[in-house]
Design a protein around this motif. Structure first.
Motif, PDB file in Angstrom:
ATOM      1  N   LEU A 168       3.634  21.043  -8.400  1.00 51.26           N
ATOM      2  CA  LEU A 168       3.445  21.608  -7.003  1.00 51.26           C
ATOM      3  C   LEU A 168       4.365  20.827  -6.107  1.00 51.26           C
ATOM      4  N   VAL A 169       5.110  19.815  -6.232  1.00 53.87           N
ATOM      5  CA  VAL A 169       5.898  18.928  -5.229  1.00 53.87           C
ATOM      6  C   VAL A 169       7.228  19.876  -5.091  1.00 53.87           C
ATOM      7  N   GLU A 170       7.250  20.356  -3.884  1.00 52.59           N
ATOM      8  CA  GLU A 170       8.616  20.875  -3.588  1.00 52.59           C
ATOM      9  C   GLU A 170       9.466  19.892  -3.012  1.00 52.59           C
ATOM     10  N   SER A 171       9.014  19.435  -2.017  1.00 50.06           N
ATOM     11  CA  SER A 171      10.005  18.289  -1.450  1.00 50.06           C
ATOM     12  C   SER A 171       8.849  17.236  -1.096  1.00 50.06           C
ATOM     13  N   TYR A 172       9.919  16.043  -0.679  1.00 44.06           N
ATOM     14  CA  TYR A 172       8.826  14.889  -0.190  1.00 44.06           C
ATOM     15  C   TYR A 172      10.000  14.084   0.624  1.00 44.06           C
ATOM     16  N   THR A 173       9.435  13.341   1.443  1.00 42.86           N
ATOM     17  CA  THR A 173      10.211  12.236   2.256  1.00 42.86           C
ATOM     18  C   THR A 173       9.393  10.996   2.103  1.00 42.86           C
ATOM     19  N   LEU A 174      10.087   9.837   2.180  1.00 44.46           N
ATOM     20  CA  LEU A 174       9.698   8.410   2.283  1.00 44.46           C
ATOM     21  C   LEU A 174       9.793   7.686   3.702  1.00 44.46           C
ATOM     22  N   GLU A 175       8.603   7.147   3.979  1.00 41.30           N
ATOM     23  CA  GLU A 175       8.624   6.296   5.254  1.00 41.30           C
ATOM     24  C   GLU A 175       8.061   5.158   5.064  1.00 41.30           C
ATOM     25  N   PRO A 235       6.621  -0.952   8.366  1.00 38.95           N
ATOM     26  CA  PRO A 235       6.199  -2.479   7.998  1.00 38.95           C
ATOM     27  C   PRO A 235       4.872  -2.862   8.918  1.00 38.95           C
ATOM     28  N   PRO A 236       4.328  -3.937   8.120  1.00 37.12           N
ATOM     29  CA  PRO A 236       5.216  -4.825   7.218  1.00 37.12           C
ATOM     30  C   PRO A 236       4.994  -4.221   5.760  1.00 37.12           C
ATOM     31  N   HIS A 237       3.952  -3.293   5.255  1.00 33.37           N
ATOM     32  CA  HIS A 237       3.529  -3.358   3.801  1.00 33.37           C
ATOM     33  C   HIS A 237       3.218  -2.009   3.579  1.00 33.37           C
ATOM     34  N   ASP A 238       3.277  -0.938   4.338  1.00 35.41           N
ATOM     35  CA  ASP A 238       2.807   0.444   4.031  1.00 35.41           C
ATOM     36  C   ASP A 238       4.107   1.312   3.594  1.00 35.41           C
ATOM     37  N   LEU A 239       3.913   2.102   2.444  1.00 34.60           N
ATOM     38  CA  LEU A 239       5.114   2.987   2.248  1.00 34.60           C
ATOM     39  C   LEU A 239       4.231   4.300   2.171  1.00 34.60           C
ATOM     40  N   VAL A 240       4.636   5.265   2.973  1.00 41.50           N
ATOM     41  CA  VAL A 240       4.222   6.710   3.246  1.00 41.50           C
ATOM     42  C   VAL A 240       4.990   7.553   2.374  1.00 41.50           C
ATOM     43  N   VAL A 241       4.308   8.416   1.790  1.00 36.37           N
ATOM     44  CA  VAL A 241       4.842   9.401   0.900  1.00 36.37           C
ATOM     45  C   VAL A 241       4.316  10.742   1.739  1.00 36.37           C
ATOM     46  N   ARG A 295       0.674  -1.384  -0.056  1.00 38.28           N
ATOM     47  CA  ARG A 295      -0.186   0.030  -0.136  1.00 38.28           C
ATOM     48  C   ARG A 295       0.991   1.269   0.002  1.00 38.28           C
ATOM     49  N   ILE A 296       0.567   2.313  -0.731  1.00 38.08           N
ATOM     50  CA  ILE A 296       1.040   3.533  -0.869  1.00 38.08           C
ATOM     51  C   ILE A 296       0.221   4.750  -0.269  1.00 38.08           C
TER      52      ILE A 296
END
Length: 331
Positions: free
Chosen positions: A183-190, A193-199, A140-141
């Motif tokens: 419109l995206v100035e910056s982003y971070t990835l987080e 676990p076990p299956h989630d990617l947060v942007v 999941r994203i």
């Protein structure tokens, strides 16, 4: 190897009245003829026996007594290679036992340290093996922080990361996917676990619109074009900067607009600057101007202007001059 037999040593003689000892150390009696007298043959004065003296010993006085054949503790006289080997092995075995006894504490301490290090290595190796396995693949994203952007569209652009283990998510691939969104100035990835990617998205903040041949282009403080429309969008001031969006005058305008509080920002309809030190704002329908000057001390100028506008509303004022925040001029 054969040891030579010891030299025989005669046993000491028995003391006393002169009686004969054992058959081994007594002198053998020998019959002696009667002594000859003066009177001729056959004349005797008596009879007696003659003893042969014992043989003299040639051994030194301090020599140890010879071992007898029937002595139970006497050595056999033969020392073979097997006996030497057995004695050497017994000695080595005893030496090892002593070494083990004196180093038992040290060996226990070493065993504890080796066990702890081995357990730590196994834990780290197991963690890495599990983290880089499909057990922690992205399923999941989640996109957060968007105000103007469509979060679903951003998530769809990152669909290629589905199925990738969380530690192996390619940051360069994510960057390439988000470049399509101005419109995206910056982003971070987080990774969760076990299956989630947060942007986490930080959107660019528009500071106004610039009139171009294509229409009205919304720009941020860095001059990045966010969108273009044929008519001026509401809520955005029209920017006029000498030298365009890449000039120092435009950079000064961007800093000033971003420092304005929301109550003043909503009333600004135009911003102009011929140089970085002469920024001027125009307020709403009253056409009241605000002489701002340079972008220095913009936070203090904004606070002073807000207080002055409460005391003297723009409807009754033609111009506010806050270029020197310690001496505000109202006309």
């Amino acid at each position: 190897m054969r040891r030579p037999p010891p030299l025989p040593v005669p046993a000491p003689r028995q003391g006393g009245s002169g009686q004969a000892g054992s058959s081994n150390d007594a002198a053998e009696p020998v019959e002696t003829p009667p002594p000859l007298g003066r009177g001729g043959a056959g004349a005797t004065s008596g009879t007696g026996t003659y003893r042969r003296p014992a043989a003299l010993s040639t051994a030194p006085a301090d020599a140890p007594p010879a071992a007898r054949a029937d002595d139970p503790v006497a050595p056999s006289g033969d020392v073979g290679l097997r006996d030497v080997w057995r004695a050497s092995r017994a000695r080595r075995r005893a030496l090892r036992a002593e070494v083990r006894r004196f180093t038992a504490r040290q060996r226990r301490r070493r065993a504890v340290w080796i066990g702890a290090v081995a357990a730590l290595i196994l834990l780290v190796a197991g963690t890495f093996a599990a983290a880089y396995s499909p057990l922690f693949a992205v399923e999941r994203i989640q996109v957060v922080g968007t105000r103007t952007l469509d979060a679903a569209a951003v998530a769809a652009a990152l669909h290629g990361e589905i199925g990738t283990p969380l530690p192996l998510v390619d940051d360069s691939a994510v960057k390439a996917a988000l470049v399509r969104f101005p419109l995206v100035e910056s982003y971070t990835l987080e990774g969760r676990p076990p299956h989630d990617l947060v942007v986490r998205i930080v959107e660019r903040t528009p500071v106004g619109v610039v009139k171009t041949a294509a229409g009205y282009t919304v720009v941020d403080a860095a001059g990045v074009a966010l969108s273009t429309t044929s008519t001026a969008p509401s809520g955005q001031p029209v920017i006029t900067a000498s030298g365009g969006v890449h000039s120092e005058a435009f950079a000064s305008i961007g800093q000033v607009v971003r420092s304005l509080p929301a109550s003043i920002r909503a009333q600004v309809t135009a911003v102009a600057a011929d140089s970085p030190d002469d920024v001027t704002l125009t307020l709403g329908g009253t056409r009241t101007s605000v002489v701002w000057g340079s972008a220095d001390d913009s936070a203090t100028k904004a606070l002073v202007l807000e207080q002055v506008m409460k005391q003297r509303p723009p409807a009754s004022v033609r111009q506010y001059d806050v270029s020197a925040p310690s001496a505000v001029v109202v006309r």
